[in-house]
Enzyme design. Structure first.
Site, mmCIF file in Angstrom:
data_model
loop_
_atom_site.group_PDB
_atom_site.id
_atom_site.type_symbol
_atom_site.label_atom_id
_atom_site.label_comp_id
_atom_site.label_asym_id
_atom_site.label_seq_id
_atom_site.Cartn_x
_atom_site.Cartn_y
_atom_site.Cartn_z
ATOM 1 N N CYS A 270 -18.118 54.128 22.583
ATOM 2 C CA CYS A 270 -19.305 54.352 21.528
ATOM 3 C C CYS A 270 -17.992 55.356 19.747
ATOM 4 O O CYS A 270 -18.715 54.448 19.141
ATOM 5 C CB CYS A 270 -19.936 55.622 21.242
ATOM 6 S SG CYS A 270 -21.462 55.384 23.329
HETATM 7 N N1 LIG Z 1 -22.454 54.316 27.417
HETATM 8 C C1 LIG Z 1 -22.464 55.191 27.279
HETATM 9 O O1 LIG Z 1 -21.756 56.440 26.876
HETATM 10 C C2 LIG Z 1 -23.759 55.286 26.203
HETATM 11 C C3 LIG Z 1 -23.537 56.294 25.235
HETATM 12 C C4 LIG Z 1 -24.602 55.891 24.263
HETATM 13 C C5 LIG Z 1 -25.994 54.601 23.938
HETATM 14 N N2 LIG Z 1 -25.199 53.535 24.757
HETATM 15 C C6 LIG Z 1 -25.988 52.291 24.556
HETATM 16 O O2 LIG Z 1 -26.311 51.861 25.490
HETATM 17 C C7 LIG Z 1 -25.982 50.804 25.340
HETATM 18 C C8 LIG Z 1 -25.851 50.523 27.552
HETATM 19 O O3 LIG Z 1 -24.505 50.802 27.481
HETATM 20 P P1 LIG Z 1 -23.731 51.259 29.329
HETATM 21 O O4 LIG Z 1 -22.443 52.285 28.553
HETATM 22 O O5 LIG Z 1 -24.644 52.346 30.343
HETATM 23 O O6 LIG Z 1 -23.820 49.619 29.302
HETATM 24 P P2 LIG Z 1 -23.084 48.640 31.020
HETATM 25 O O7 LIG Z 1 -22.510 47.971 30.724
HETATM 26 O O8 LIG Z 1 -22.498 50.543 31.182
HETATM 27 O O9 LIG Z 1 -24.484 48.919 31.617
HETATM 28 C C9 LIG Z 1 -25.392 47.404 31.063
HETATM 29 C C10 LIG Z 1 -26.191 47.217 32.568
HETATM 30 O O10 LIG Z 1 -26.800 46.982 32.045
HETATM 31 C C11 LIG Z 1 -27.280 45.663 32.686
HETATM 32 N N3 LIG Z 1 -27.438 44.556 32.241
HETATM 33 C C12 LIG Z 1 -27.289 43.382 31.464
HETATM 34 N N4 LIG Z 1 -28.421 42.440 31.227
HETATM 35 C C13 LIG Z 1 -29.290 43.492 31.040
HETATM 36 C C14 LIG Z 1 -31.156 42.721 31.605
HETATM 37 N N5 LIG Z 1 -31.323 41.437 30.547
HETATM 38 N N6 LIG Z 1 -31.651 43.098 32.435
HETATM 39 C C15 LIG Z 1 -31.466 44.208 33.325
HETATM 40 N N7 LIG Z 1 -30.031 44.384 33.661
HETATM 41 C C16 LIG Z 1 -29.409 44.153 32.150
HETATM 42 C C17 LIG Z 1 -25.388 45.161 33.334
HETATM 43 O O11 LIG Z 1 -26.126 44.586 33.926
HETATM 44 C C18 LIG Z 1 -25.228 46.544 33.126
HETATM 45 O O12 LIG Z 1 -25.351 46.860 34.897
HETATM 46 C C19 LIG Z 1 -25.603 50.522 24.761
HETATM 47 O O13 LIG Z 1 -26.474 49.478 24.010
HETATM 48 C C20 LIG Z 1 -24.379 51.531 24.630
HETATM 49 O O14 LIG Z 1 -24.270 51.707 23.120
HETATM 50 C C21 LIG Z 1 -24.408 54.080 25.777
#
Ligand SMILES: NC(=O)c1ccc[n+]([C@@H]2O[C@H](COP(=O)([O-])OP(=O)(O)OC[C@H]3O[C@@H](n4cnc5c(N)ncnc54)[C@H](O)[C@@H]3O)[C@@H](O)[C@H]2O)c1
Length: 455
Positions: A270
């Site tokens: 991030c």
């Molecule tokens: N990981 C962090 O620390 C964190 C912190 C704050 C914000 N975010 C934000 O949260 C969002 C997700 O991050 P993450 O780390 O959880 O991602 P990730 O890659 O770990 O998980 C995303 C999930 O979404 C699924 N996915 C993709 N397209 C989809 C759809 N159309 N329908 C249903 N599922 C779908 C994928 O298969 C995956 O399991 C990003 O925008 C990220 O910037 C993440």
């Protein structure tokens, strides 16, 4: 009263949100396009590695189910949280393709739903993306109108990997970017029931919330860079010690001590990208973003600064060990890891580098390719190492004694990036101890200072 929630995207953030919501008594339907994630949740197992996720999911299995059908989720819930990836694009902005796909599916489901439903975007996006890049997708696919037929909010989370469930249930504040009052009321009600303590809820326009999310991360990275600048300075001031200075200025309530421990740069999935994205936004709207660009460049330069600093301690061809390859302790994530960057920079300068991390072995191997090795144990990493760089304050590294570093060698140089090792290591006669952020040559530093005032 809202009782049923759907969570779209069961990754690092979404799966923990789902578990946290279930633990607070909500019925939660998880949706993911990856069948493996859906299967895991339905079996009461964590689809990703995260502290306590397995435990919380197993304990609240009766409140949770998962599906690959967005329609099933929308029809079976009152509010949907969307937490799918928004990777960085070539401009430094966040790509919307995964969210668009999810919104299109949700829109089609909304077309078949009679009652009111709120869609909450949690994925990180830039200002304008929700209203102009995503809302039209929902309206087109549903044939319905936002505000009249369904609600929309942007509500990011401020969590750290490794403590996602804890941070989600006990946040400093909840950020609600609302399309209209009705959407915000629904989300605030859910937030107040999810949080373990009465939360501060900050309600605002969607655009202000989009800005607040990345502004917060970017501000924290500036604090880290400031601390790293102080660390660099302290190494050049006689008797300089960044912890002494940070403890002092961190006592001022305007500053605070968090994220002020000079050492290595900011990393992970991030911080670095949010900073770049905010710079992109400045450029696009005509605001001055020099501060953000400078912060990013400075952070990128840290690995090479440290490589230069330790170069005199190593002969070419000798082995150097890097302890800590994940971007922080207790994580398997190597994205933007300073340990990996440092290992690669050291290998580039001619050292034979062998890294070790308790959790990030696979990720580090991929990142290193054939440029550096990854050991299976701390002992294997240390065996031949004339130089050891400790890049995370992992408890396993902090517990090491001088004898562990030395093995059968006559001497060893240890670079302690966070000054986290036992003082007996630093004091051992066969250890050349090099802490970041502390002056190790007072005479040289005095000479430089003196020259400023006497020449
Ligand atoms: N990981 C962090 O620390 C964190 C912190 C704050 C914000 N975010 C934000 O949260 C969002 C997700 O991050 P993450 O780390 O959880 O991602 P990730 O890659 O770990 O998980 C995303 C999930 O979404 C699924 N996915 C993709 N397209 C989809 C759809 N159309 N329908 C249903 N599922 C779908 C994928 O298969 C995956 O399991 C990003 O925008 C990220 O910037 C993440």
């Amino acid at each position: 009263m809202i009782q049923s929630i759907s969570v779209v995207g069961l990754g690092k953030l979404g799966a923990s949100m789902l578990a946290g919501m279930a633990s607070r008594g909500f019925d939660v339907i998880g949706v993911d396009i990856a069948e493996s994630a859906v299967r895991a949740v339905n079996e009461g197992c964590a689809p990703v590695q995260e502290t306590d996720l397995d435990k919380v999911l197993a304990a609240h299995r009766d409140k949770v189910r998962a599906t690959t059908s967005h329609e099933e989720a929308v029809l079976g819930s009152d509010i949907s949280f969307v937490i799918v990836p928004t990777p960085t694009d070539s401009r430094g902005a966040f790509e919307l393709q995964y969210v668009r796909f999810a919104f299109e599916r949700l829109g089609r489901a909304l077309a078949r739903k009679d009652g009111y439903h709120v869609v909450v975007l949690t994925s990180t996006v830039l200002p304008g993306a929700t209203r102009h890049g995503l809302l039209p997708v929902l309206e087109a696919a549903s044939g319905k109108e936002c505000g009249k037929d369904f609600g929309l909010c942007y509500s990011p989370e401020f969590i750290a990997l490794g403590s996602v469930i804890h941070d989600f249930l006990d946040p400093d504040f909840c950020l609600v970017g609302e399309f209209d009052r009705r959407s915000g009321d629904a989300l605030e009600e859910v937030n107040r029931r999810i949080c373990l303590r009465e939360p501060v809820v900050r309600r605002m326009s969607i655009e202000n919330a989009e800005l607040a999310k990345i502004a917060l991360n970017s501000y924290v990275t500036m604090k880290i860079s400031f601390a790293n600048t102080l660390a660099d300075l302290c190494e050049r001031i006689p008797g300089g010690d960044v912890d002494v200075v940070s403890d002092a200025i961190g006592s001022d309530s305007r500053i605070g001590r968090k994220y002020l421990t000079g050492g290595l740069g900011f990393a992970g999935p991030c911080f670095p990208r949010d900073n770049v994205a905010l710079g992109f936004l400045c450029e696009q709207v005509g605001a001055k973003g020099n501060l953000l660009v400078a912060n990013h460049d400075y952070n990128k330069s840290i690995a090479s600064r440290i490589t230069t600093k330790i170069a005199p301690h190593v002969e070419k061809g000798r082995t150097a060990a890097v302890l800590g390859l994940s971007y922080k302790p207790l994580s398997h994530v190597v994205e933007e890891s300073q340990g990996v960057a440092l290992a690669l920079a050291m290998a580039e300068s001619g050292m034979r580098v062998i890294g070790y991390d308790p959790l990030a072995t696979d990720g580090a191997r991929n990142a290193f390719r054939d440029k550096a090795l990854v050991a299976e144990s701390i002992d294997a990493a240390l065996a031949d190492a004339a130089l050891v760089v400790v890049t995370t304050a992992d408890a396993r590294f902090r517990a090491l004694k001088a004898e562990d570093f030395l093995g059968s060698k006559e001497s060893v140089t240890i670079v302690d990036c966070w000054r986290c090792l036992d003082p007996s290591v630093a004091d051992h006669p066969q250890v050349d101890y090099v802490p970041l952020g502390r002056c190790v040559d007072d005479a040289l530093a005095s000479g430089v200072l003196e020259a400023i005032w006497t020449n």
